[in-house]
Scaffold this motif. Structure first.
Motif: not given
Ligand code: ATP
Ligand code: ATP
Ligand code: MG
Ligand code: MG
Lengths: 277, 294, 269, 347, 364
Positions: E154-162
Motif C-alpha cells: 500500500f505504502g510503496r505503491d506510488p513512490i516510483a512514479k511520483t
C-alpha cells in the motif's frame, strides 16, 4: 539377521585431565579395562566418575590425555562415532525418551548401525523396510526375552517404575551392539531384590555376550561381588586399583570412600550419639 | 557541533529513547519469564489494553491523567492476575512451547475482546504530557521520548536492585526452576506466580500508555511487543540488565539503520542482529545458560 | 507414649490421572521425636505416600480420594503445601530436586522461606557447610553442575536450614558413597536425637534405615503389609532375605551366586 | 488395554494399519474423498482444497516441531519460498506442474537447512524467535529482490496444466491436491517407523543423550528442518497454484501462528494430530460464519461481530485445548477408540 | 428470469485494521441500493447487497467470495484490499461473469489489460499523489517535497512514479522516508524531516498513525512543512480527536464531504437518509455501488448478457456522467480509474475538511 555379539573391546585411558573453569574434575587419570571383564569405577561423590564416563563416551572433551579402544586412539572422535564403534552406556539420571514406547527406545539404540536414508524412510521401502523388520526380530529374540521385559514392550517408558526403566536403559545399550558397556550406577535406588536381578543381568551379559563392562556404582556389596577389577577415584585422581579384595582392604580407600561398611557399626555409632545427647 | 554530528547525536538519542520504551516492555517479558519460565506473548496485548484502559478512563470518563494512569496500570495488573489464575496456573508443568502458545491464544482473545469493546478504529490518546520541546544544547529530544527514558531510568534500576538484594528474587527464580521443590522449601508458589504476572502485566500496561501517547492506540498496536521480544532474546530472557541494554542497543541500531540505510532496513537489521547475537551467545547477552548434563 | 503422634495417616487412597490407583487404604503414624522408616519395592507407592503427606500430589495430577492425614493433630487437607512447610513439615523429595539454576548458597536461601511465621532464628549456612565441606567449596557455583551426590547433600542441607519438626526423607542415601551414607545417617540420627525432629524415612538401603529408625513399615502395591519396631522387623525371615540380603541366618549371600529362581514373599501370597 | 492378537510376523506387527477395522476406516475415508468433489458446492470445494494444502503444511511443521521439538514460527515464510519458486518457474521457465512443486520443495528444503543452522546451539524458544527473525528476513528479500519477485506487487501465475489438462477450477485442483497431500501424509507416517523418525523423537525428548546414543545432532536437526520445509515448500507451491498470485503479504506472520496452533490443537507429535488440527482450524472460522448467519436476525450487527468473535474463538481454542486437553484432538480420538475397543466390557 | 434480483457481492472489512472504513462502505452501498430500488431497481429488477466481513484478511476475503458466489449468481462485486483484488483476479478472469471494484486504489489495478474485470471508483494512488503535486506546483512552484511511505505494498505503491511526475512539474523531491508498518515512534524520521526542511511532506500508506506524532514534533521544532495525505487518511472523523495538532493537514479527496455546502442533489438525499456525519468511506461505498449498478443498467439496456466483458464495456461508456454532485465534476471512465480529485484542508476548530483547491483532473 541374528548376528553374533560383537567382539569385546579393550579400553585404555591414558593421562586424562578435565577441568571446568577452575575446577579440576579429572587429573591425569590412567587405567585400563580388559576385554571381557567387569571393571568397577568407584569413588566419593564428586570424584569425577560420571565425568570420566562422559569423556569416554565423547560428551566431554578432556583437555589432556588419550582414550584408546583396542589400541586405536578415539579421543578426537565425536560421540556418535564412538557409539558406532561400540561404546554403549546408561545414565546416572535415567535418560530414556519419554515420548516413545519401550520397544522404540530399544530400537533407537541400533541407530548408528542402520543405513536407510530419508527417501527410503519416507517411502518405507527397500533398506528401510528390511532393516526395521530384521531389527524388530532381533530385539524380540535377543534382548526383550533376555531382560524379561516382554510384558512392557508397548508401554510408554514414562509410566514405568524406576527399576524397570533402568532395565530398559540396559536393553537400549545392548541394542547398540556394544563392545564396551558403560553403566552409571545401574542399581542406585533399587532394593536388595531388584539389585539381585540387575546383578544377574550384568553377569549374564558378560558371560553370554562377552561384552566388556565398565560400571560406576556405590553399592559395595554388588561391586565387590561381581567385578573383576576395581579402580578408585578420589578428587579426580586414581588412588587405588586392583582386585576387589585388594581395594577393599586399602586403607586410603576405606578412609576416603568405604567407611566402616557395616550397619552394625553404624548402629553402634548412632547409639553412642544418643547416649551422649 | 558540526551539522552532521548534531544530526547523528539527535538520531542516536532518539534511538536510545525508543530503546527505553523497548526496555520497559522487555521488562514485562523478563519479570514473567524469571518466575514462571513462560514467554508471555500476551504482553503485547496487555500493552494494547493498557493504552485502551487509559483511553477509557481519560477520554471516556474524563478522569485526569494522574488518576487514569494508575488506573490503567492497576487494570493491567488485574488482567495479569486473572490470566495467571485462570489459564497459566492450570498449565503448571506443561512444556514451555505449550504455555507459550497459550499466551499466543490469550493475545488473540484479548485483541478480539478489545475490538468488540472499542471497535477497530485507531484512536488518539488525550494529551497528558508536556509538549514543550526539549533541547540539550542544540540537540532536540522529543518530550515524549524523554519521558519514556526517564521512566525507564527509574523502573529498570529499581528491578535490578530488587533482584540483587531482595530474598524474594531467589524465590522467584527457585519457583521458575522447580515448582514442587519450591513448594517444599516453603515458598508460596501461587503467590510468586501471581506476583510476577501482576507486576509484569502492570509494567506492560504502563508501557502501553507511553506507547499510545506517542503513536496512538489501536487493537493492532501490540505488534510492538514483537520488537520487545527481540530485545529480550538478545538481552537474555531472564536478565533485567539484558532487557535494559538490549533495548537500548536495538533502539539505537534501529534508529541508525533507519536513518542511514532507510526505513525498510530497520526490521531486517534488528533481526539480523538477533540471529548473530544468538549464534554467539545462544542464551542472549546476559541470559542464563541452560544446564545440560548427562 | 501418651502424646498424640505428630503424623497420622489413616486409610488413604491415591489416584493418579483419575485412572491409576496407587495407594489402597494405607495407614501409618509417626510418634513425636521418633524416626520411622517406610520400606517397599520400586513402585510400591512410597514416594506417593510422602507426596500425599506434604500435599504435593496435585502437581503430579494425583489426588487423595479417601482417608485423611493429620499433622500435629490438624488435617492437612485445607493447608497449602507451602503452608505445611511453614508449620514445620519438610519434605526432602526423591531425585534431589535442587534448584539447578541457583547457586548452592541461593538454594539454602530458598529454604529459609520455610521459617516464615514461626519466629525461629535463621540457622547460619556455616552449619550445613560443616556437615558437608564439599558444598562449602562450591557455594558460589550453580547447583546444576554439582555431582549427583553433592546435589543430594544440598537437598539435605536445605532440610537442615528449614528446621522442621517433621522431616520426610525420600531415599536420602540415593547415589551417595558408602562413607557418606554412614555420615548422613549419623547426622540424621544426631539431628533427631539432638533436636527431637521426627522423621519419616523412605529408604532402599534397609540396613542403614533400620540402624536409625525406631519403627518400620513395609509396603507392597499401595498397602502396608508389615510393621513393627525395627528389632522385630530385622528378625523377620522375609525382611532378612528380601531387604537385607541375608540367606538363612548367617551372612550375606553373594550376588554371584544368585539362583535363577525367586521365592515368593510370604505377604504376597 | 486392547487384547493382544497373535501376529503373523514381525513385519505385519510393524505395519501402519494393523487391524481390519483400521483398513475399513481407511476405505471409508478414501470413498468419501472420491465422492466429495461431486457432492460439494463451489465454496466447500474451495475449502476442501484449502484444507488439503493446510494439512500438507501442518504435517510438515509437525515433523519439525511436534516430533523433533524444534519450535518453528517460520512456516509461513517457508511456504512463501515454495510459492515464489513455483511462481517464478511458471512465469519464467514454464516447467511442468509436478516438477515445479518438487523444485519448490527442494529449494525450500535448502532454505530450511540454512534457517536451521543455528539450531545446534540455539534451543527452545530462543530458536523459535530465531525462526521469526529468519522469516522477516525472507520477507525483506521478497519485497526487495524486485527483479525476481516483482517486489511488493508480487507475481501472478497462469493456471498450471497437468498432463495437458488445465488446472483452472477448484474441481480440477482437488483431484491433484488430494493425492499429493495423501502421499505426503503417508510419507510422514512412514518416517516415524524408521530410524530417522526415532532419531527425531529422541532429539525432541533429550538431545544430548541422543547424541551419546549415536545420533549426530546437527545432521538430524538439519534433516528435520529439510524434510519439514520440503513439505512447507510443496504446500506453498500448491497454494500458489490455488490462488495464482504470490505477494510478500500472502504469507503473513499470523499464518505461522496458525500452523503452530493447528498442530497443537490437533496434537503435537502425532500424524493424526497434524491432520485433524489443520482440518479443524481451517473449518472452525467457516463454521462460525454460518453460526453468525443464523444469529444475524437476532443479534444486531452480527456481521461486524464475526471477525472479532473469530479472533476470540481462535485464541480461545488454543487456550482451551492446551488447558483442558494438552495432547490435542488426536488424544481425544484415541480415547474414543479405546472406549469402543473396550466397549462391551465396560460401562 | 427477468425479474430475478441482481446481487452485488461484497468482501467488506467491517473489522480489522480497515474496519473503520468497511462499516462506512457497507452503509454507503446499502443506501445507494435502497435509493435505486425505490426508483424501481435496474430494469425492474431489485438489487441486493450480499456481503460478509473479512477482517481485512485476504484469505478470508477469498473464502467470502467463494461462499457468496456459490450461494447467488453474482455479476457485481466489491472487494476489500489490493491483496484480494490481485488474488481473486485470475478467478475473475476465469469466470468472466462479473466486474469488481473495491477499497483498493492500487496503481497496479489501473491496467485494463491485466485487470480487465476490475476498476477503481476514483483515482489510483499514483494519480492521487499526482493531483497533490499539481496543486503544489501551482501553489508554490519549485517547492521541495519529502515522501513518507509505509513499508507495505500500500505504502510503496506510488513512490516510483511520483518522482518522475514531480520533476516533470519542476518540483524537487528532497528525500524519502520509509517507515516500518508497525513503527509507532517516529522521532528519528522527524529528525530527517527537520534536516531536509521540505516545503511539503506527502504521506502515503497510513491511515492516521504516525501522522499526528509527526505533525506534533514538527510543530515543536518549528518546521514550516505542510503535511499532506491521500484518500484513506482524509476522513475528518479520524482527525477529530487529534485536536489542534491536526490543523492544516491537507490531502487529496476524490469525493465531496458529507458537510460540503456546494449544490449536490445526491448529498442532499444522503443527508436526508442519515442525519449524522458519514465518512468518506461511506461515500466511496455509495459511489462504487452507483457505478457498478450503472454498468449493469447500461448492459441490460443494450440487451446484453451480464458478463464481465459486457459490463466492463458498458462501464467504459460512462462519459461526462453526473454523480449527483458526489464528485464535483462530471466523470468519464475510459479505463480502470476516475482520475479526478480535489485538495481539502483540515480545520481543527470546525473539525471539518475545507476545500483548498478546485477539482483537478490528471487525465491524459
Ligand atoms: N559440566 C560441569 N560443569 C561444572 N562442573 C562440573 C560439570 N560436570 C561435573 N562437574 C563437577 O565435577 C566434579 C565431578 O563430577 P562427577 O559428576 O563426575 O562426579 P561423580 O564422581 O560422578 O559423583 P557422584 O558419585 O556423586 O555421581 C563435581 O564436583 C561436579 O560438580
Ligand atoms: N505422576 C504420576 N502419574 C501416574 N502414575 C504415577 C505417577 N507417579 C507415580 N506413578 C505410579 O505410581 C506408582 C507408585 O509410585 P511411587 O513413586 O510412589 O513409588 P515408590 O514406591 O516411591 O517407588 P520408587 O522406589 O521407585 O521410588 C508407580 O507404579 C508409578 O508408576
Ligand atoms: Mg556420577
Ligand atoms: Mg519413590
Amino acid at each position: 539377521m541374528n548376528e553374533a555379539p560383537r567382539e569385546a573391546g579393550r579400553l585404555e585411558v591414558q593421562g586424562l585431565s578435565l577441568s571446568f573453569g577452575g575446577l579440576k574434575a579429572l587429573r591425569d587419570v590412567s587405567f585400563a579395562v580388559e576385554a571381557g571383564s567387569i571393571t568397577a569405577l568407584i569413588g566419593p561423590n564428586g570424584a569425577g566418575k560420571t565425568s570420566m564416563f562422559n569423556c569416554i563416551s565423547g560428551f566431554y572433551r578432556p583437555q589432556q590425555g588419550r582414550i584408546l579402544f583396542d589400541g586405536e586412539n578415539v579421543t578426537a572422535r565425536h560421540a556418535p562415532a564412538r557409539a558406532k564403534l561400540g561404546f554403549a552406556r546408561t545414565f546416572q539420571n535415567i535418560a530414556l525418551f519419554r515420548g516413545m514406547t519401550v520397544l522404540d527406545n530399544i530400537k533407537l539404540g541400533r541407530h548408528a548401525h542402520m543405513k536407510s536414508n530419508a527417501l527410503q524412510a519416507l517411502a518405507y521401502w527397500g533398506a528401510a523396510r528390511r532393516e526395521e523388520i530384521a531389527l524388530r526380530e532381533e530385539i524380540e529374540k535377543r534382548i526383550i526375552d533376555f531382560l524379561e521385559i516382554n510384558h512392557i514392550r508397548h508401554m510408554p517408558v514414562g509410566s514405568l517404575p524406576y527399576g524397570l526403566q533402568k532395565r530398559v536403559e540396559l536393553a537400549r545399550a545392548l541394542a547398540m551392539k556394544p563392545r564396551i558397556l558403560l553403566l552409571d550406577e545401574p542399581v542406585a535406588g533399587m532394593n536388595r531384590e531388584e539389585t539381585e536381578d540387575m546383578a544377574r543381568f550384568i553377569l549374564d551379559v558378560k558371560e553370554e555376550w562377552g561384552t566388556t563392562i565398565l560400571m560406576v556404582e556405590h553399592d559395595m556389596g554388588m561391586v565387590m561381588d561381581i567385578s573383576d577389577h576395581v579402580v578408585v577415584l578420589n578428587f579426580g585422581q586414581v588412588i587405588a586399583q586392583g582386585l576387589p579384595s585388594e581395594v577393599q582392604a586399602d586403607p586410603r580407600v576405606v578412609e576416603a570412600y568405604l567407611g566402616s561398611g557395616d550397619p552394625a557399626a553404624l548402629m553402634k555409632r548412632i547409639n553412642e550419639t544418643q547416649e551422649a545427647a | 557541533m558540526s551539522d552532521e554530528l548534531l544530526f547523528f547525536t539527535e538520531v542516536s538519542l532518539a534511538g536510545l529513547g525508543s530503546g527505553a520504551l523497548l526496555s520497559i516492555t522487555a521488562l514485562a517479558f523478563v519479570l514473567i519469564y524469571k518466575a514462571t519460565r513462560v514467554i508471555n506473548l500476551a504482553v503485547s496485548e496487555i500493552l494494547m489494553l493498557g493504552g485502551y484502559l487509559f483511553f477509557a478512563a481519560a477520554a471516556g470518563f474524563g478522569l485526569p491523567a494522574w488518576i487514569a494512569i494508575p488506573l490503567a496500570i492497576i487494570g493491567g495488573g488485574i488482567v495479569g492476575a486473572i490470566v495467571e489464575r485462570g489459564v497459566i496456573r492450570p498449565m503448571l508443568g506443561e512444556s514451555a512451547i505449550s504455555v507459550f502458545m497459550v499466551t499466543v491464544g490469550l493475545g488473540s482473545v484479548l485483541v478480539g475482546l478489545a475490538e468488540l469493546t472499542w471497535g477497530t478504529d485507531p484512536r488518539t490518546l488525550p494529551e497528558f504530557m508536556s509538549n514543550t520541546p526539549i533541547f540539550l544544547g542544540d540537540v532536540y529530544l522529543s518530550p515524549k521520548i524523554a519521558i519514556a527514558m526517564a521512566v525507564a531510568a527509574v523502573v529498570v534500576p529499581l528491578f535490578l536492585l530488587l533482584f540483587r538484594f531482595w530474598r524474594g528474587g531467589v524465590a522467584l527464580r527457585a519457583t521458575a526452576t522447580d515448582q514442587a521443590a519450591a513448594y517444599s522449601c516453603g515458598i508460596n508458589v501461587p503467590g510468586v506466580f501471581s506476583l510476577a504476572w501482576i507486576i509484569g502485566c502492570a509494567t506492560a500496561a504502563g508501557a502501553g500508555i507511553l506507547l499510545g501517547a506517542i503513536g496512538g492506540i489501536s487493537p493492532a498496536m501490540g505488534v510492538f511487543g514483537l520488537s520487545a521480544l527481540v530485545v529480550v532474546i538478545v538481552g537474555g530472557l531472564d536478565s533485567v540488565a539484558g532487557a535494559l541494554i538490549g533495548g537500548l542497543v536495538i533502539g539505537l541500531v534501529e534508529a541508525l539503520a533507519g536513518t542511514y540505510l532507510g526505513g525498510e532496513f530497520k526490521m531486517v537489521t534488528t533481526f539480523g542482529i538477533l540471529i548473530v547475537a544468538l549464534m554467539i551467545r545462544p542464551y542472549g547477552l546476559f541470559g542464563t545458560t541452560e544446564i545440560e548434563r548427562l | 507414649m501418651t502424646a498424640e503422634p505428630i503424623l497420622e495417616v489413616n486409610n488413604i487412597e491415591v489416584v493418579y490421572n483419575k485412572t491409576v490407583q496407587v495407594l489402597r487404604g494405607l495407614s501409618l503414624s509417626v510418634e513425636r521425636g521418633k524416626v520411622v522408616t517406610l520400606l517397599g519395592s520400586n513402585g510400591a507407592g512410597k514416594s506417593t505416600t510422602l507426596k500425599a503427606i506434604s500435599n504435593l500430589l496435585t502437581l503430579q495430577n494425583g489426588a487423595l480420594t479417601a482417608g485423611d492425614i493429620r499433622f500435629n493433630g490438624e488435617s492437612i487437607a485445607a493447608v497449602t503445601p507451602h503452608g505445611l512447610v511453614r508449620k514445620g513439615l519438610f519434605h526432602v523429595m526423591e531425585g534431589r530436586r535442587i534448584f539447578e539454576d541457583l547457586t548452592v548458597e541461593e538454594n539454602l536461601t530458598a529454604a529459609t522461606f520455610a521459617l516464615s511465621g514461626r519466629g525461629l532464628k535463621p540457622m547460619p549456612f556455616e552449619r550445613v557447610y560443616n556437615y558437608f565441606p564439599r558444598l562449602r567449596e562450591r557455594r558460589n557455583g550453580r547447583a546444576g553442575y554439582l555431582s549427583g551426590g553433592e546435589q543430594q547433600m544440598l537437598a539435605i542441607g536445605r532440610a537442615l536450614i528449614a528446621q522442621p519438626s517433621l522431616m520426610l526423607l525420600d531415599e536420602p542415601s540415593l547415589g551417595l558413597s558408602p562413607l557418606l551414607v554412614e555420615e548422613i545417617f549419623t547426622i540424621i540420627a544426631r539431628i533427631n536425637r539432638e533436636t527431637g525432629v521426627s522423621m519419616l524415612l523412605v529408604e532402599q538401603n534397609a540396613a542403614v534405615a533400620f540402624a536409625v529408625a525406631h519403627y518400620g513399615y513395609i509396603m507392597e502395591t499401595g498397602k502396608i503389609v508389615l510393621d513393627g519396631p525395627t528389632e522385630r522387623l530385622m528378625s523377620d525371615q522375609d525382611v532378612r532375605e528380601f531387604y537385607l540380603g541375608m540367606s538363612g541366618g548367617e551372612g550375606h549371600k553373594s550376588y554371584r551366586e544368585i539362583k535363577h529362581y525367586k521365592r515368593r514373599k510370604r505377604w504376597l501370597s | 488395554m486392547r487384547i493382544a492378537t497373535a501376529k503373523q510376523s514381525y513385519s505385519s506387527d510393524e505395519a501402519l494399519l494393523r487391524t481390519n477395522t483400521q483398513w475399513a476406516w481407511m476405505g471409508i475415508l478414501a470413498l468419501a474423498l472420491l465422492a466429495a468433489p461431486f457432492l460439494l458446492d463451489g465454496y466447500w470445494l474451495y475449502l476442501a482444497c484449502l484444507v488439503t494444502i493446510n494439512v500438507a503444511s501442518a504435517t510438515g511443521l509437525n515433523i519439525l516441531t511436534g516430533f523433533t521439538g524444534l519450535v518453528s514460527l517460520g512456516q509461513a515464510a517457508f511456504m512463501a519460498v515454495g510459492a515464489y519458486t513455483v511462481a517464478v518457474l511458471q512465469r519464467d521457465v514454464g516447467t511442468p506442474f509436478l516438477f515445479n512443486l518438487l523444485a519448490a520443495g527442494a529449494l525450500t528444503a535448502i532454505v530450511g537447512v540454512l534457517v536451521g543452522l543455528p539450531s545446534l546451539r540455539v534451543k527452545g524458544l530462543y530458536l523459535a524467535i530465531a525462526t521469526i527473525a529468519a522469516s522477516f528476513i525472507l520477507h525483506f528479500v521478497f519485497v526487495n529482490w524486485q527483479s525476481l519477485t516483482n517486489g511488493p506487487s508480487g507475481i501472478s501465475l497462469e493456471p498450471a496444466t497437468f498432463f495437458g489438462a488445465p488446472l483452472t477450477s477448484n474441481f480440477h485442483l482437488y483431484w491433484v491436491f488430494v493425492p499429493i497431500t495423501a502421499l505426503m501424509v503417508l510419507g510422514a507416517a512412514n518416517l516415524f517407523r524408521t530410524r530417522i523418525g526415532r532419531a527425531f523423537i529422541a532429539i525432541r525428548d533429550r538431545d544430548i543423550s541422543a547424541e551419546v546414543l549415536g545420533i549426530p545432532l546437527l545432521r538430524y536437526k538439519l534433516l528435520s528442518f529439510a524434510i519439514s520445509s520440503f513439505y512447507a515448500g510443496i504446500a506453498g507451491g500448491m497454494w500458489a497454484y490455488f490462488f495464482r498470485v504470490v505477494t510478500p503479504e500472502s504469507f503473513p506472520f499470523i499464518t505461522s501462528i496458525f500452523f503452530l496452533a493447528a498442530i497443537i490443537v490437533g496434537g503435537m507429535g502425532t500424524i493424526l494430530g497434524g491432520i485433524v488440527g489443520a482440518v479443524f482450524m481451517t473449518l472452525v472460522p467457516e463454521l462460525l460464519r454460518f453460526l453468525v448467519e443464523w444469529a444475524s436476525p437476532f443479534v444486531p450487527n452480527a456481521g461486524t461481530l464475526l471477525s472479532p468473535v473469530r479472533t476470540v474463538v481462535f485464541g480461545a481454542l488454543i487456550v482451551g485445548f492446551l488447558v483442558f486437553e494438552p495432547q490435542g484432538m488426536a488424544e481425544i480420538i484415541q480415547r474414543i477408540r479405546r472406549f469402543f475397543h473396550l466397549w462391551p466390557f465396560r460401562k | 428470469q427477468d425479474n430475478q434480483e441482481i446481487v452485488i457481492g461484497g468482501s467488506i472489512p467491517l473489522t480489522g485494521v480497515f474496519g473503520f472504513a468497511g462499516v462506512g462502505i457497507e452503509a454507503g452501498m446499502q443506501d445507494y441500493i435502497k435509493i435505486l430500488n425505490e426508483e424501481g431497481g435496474i430494469d425492474g429488477r431489485k438489487v441486493r447487497l450480499s456481503y460478509e466481513d473479512t477482517g481485512y484478511k485476504v484469505d478470508t476475503s477469498v473464502a467470502v467470495f467463494n461462499k457468496l458466489t456459490s450461494q447467488d449468481e453474482i455479476h457485481l462485486y466489491y472487494g476489500d484490499s489490493t491483496g484480494f483484488a490481485k488474488t481473486i483476479n485470475p478467478e475473475l478472469d476465469r469466470r468472466g461473469t462479473m466486474i469488481m471494484a473495491g477499497a483498493s486504489f492500487a496503481s497496479e489495478l489501473n491496467d485494463p489489460a491485466k485487470f480487465p474485470a476490475q476498476f477503481l471508483a476514483g483515482p489510483d494512488y499514483t494519480e492521487m499523489v499526482s493531483i497533490l503535486l499539481e496543486f503544489i506546483a501551482k501553489e508554490k512552484p519549485g517547492a521541495t517535497i519529502m515522501l513518507v511511505n509505509s513499508d507495505t505494498e500500500f505504502g510503496r505503491d506510488p513512490i516510483a512514479k511520483t518522482k518522475e511526475r514531480a520533476s516533470a512539474l519542476g518540483l524537487e523531491v528532497v528525500g524519502e522516508i520509509i517507515t516500518p508498518p508497525t513503527a509507532v515512534d517516529v522521532s528519528t524520521e522527524v529528525l530527517k524531516l527537520r534536516r531536509a526542511r521540505p516545503d511539503y511532506a506527502i504521506f502515503h500508506g497510513y491511515i492516521l498513525a504516525p501522522l499526528p506524532e509527526f505533525m506534533n514534533q514538527a510543530k515543536q521544532l518549528g518546521l514550516e512543512t505542510k503535511f499532506m495525505g491521500t484518500f484513506w487518511s482524509m476522513d475528518s472523523s479520524i482527525w477529530a480527536d487529534v485536536g489542534e495538532a491536526a490543523n492544516g493537514f491537507m490531502g487529496v479527496m476524490p469525493y465531496r464531504y458529507y458537510y460540503d455546502t456546494e449544490a449536490a442533489p445526491m448529498l442532499d438525499k444522503i443527508r436526508e437518509m442519515r442525519p449524522q456525519y458519514q465518512s468518506t468511506a461511506y461515500t466511496q461505498g455509495f459511489l462504487t455501488a452507483m457505478l457498478l449498478t450503472e454498468a449493469a443498467k447500461r448492459t441490460l439496456a443494450a440487451g446484453q448478457e451480464l458478463n464481465a466483458k459486457n459490463l466492463k464495456a458498458s462501464l467504459n461508456t460512462i462519459k461526462d456522467f453526473d454523480t449527483g454532485g458526489l464528485i464535483g465534476v462530471p466523470i468519464s471512465i475510459p479505463g480502470n480509474s476516475i482520475p479526478v480529485g480535489r485538495i481539502y484542508q483540515y480545520d481543527a476548530a470546525a473539525k471539518q475538511m475545507k476545500p483548498a483547491s478546485d477539482w483537478i483532473s490528471v487525465q491524459e
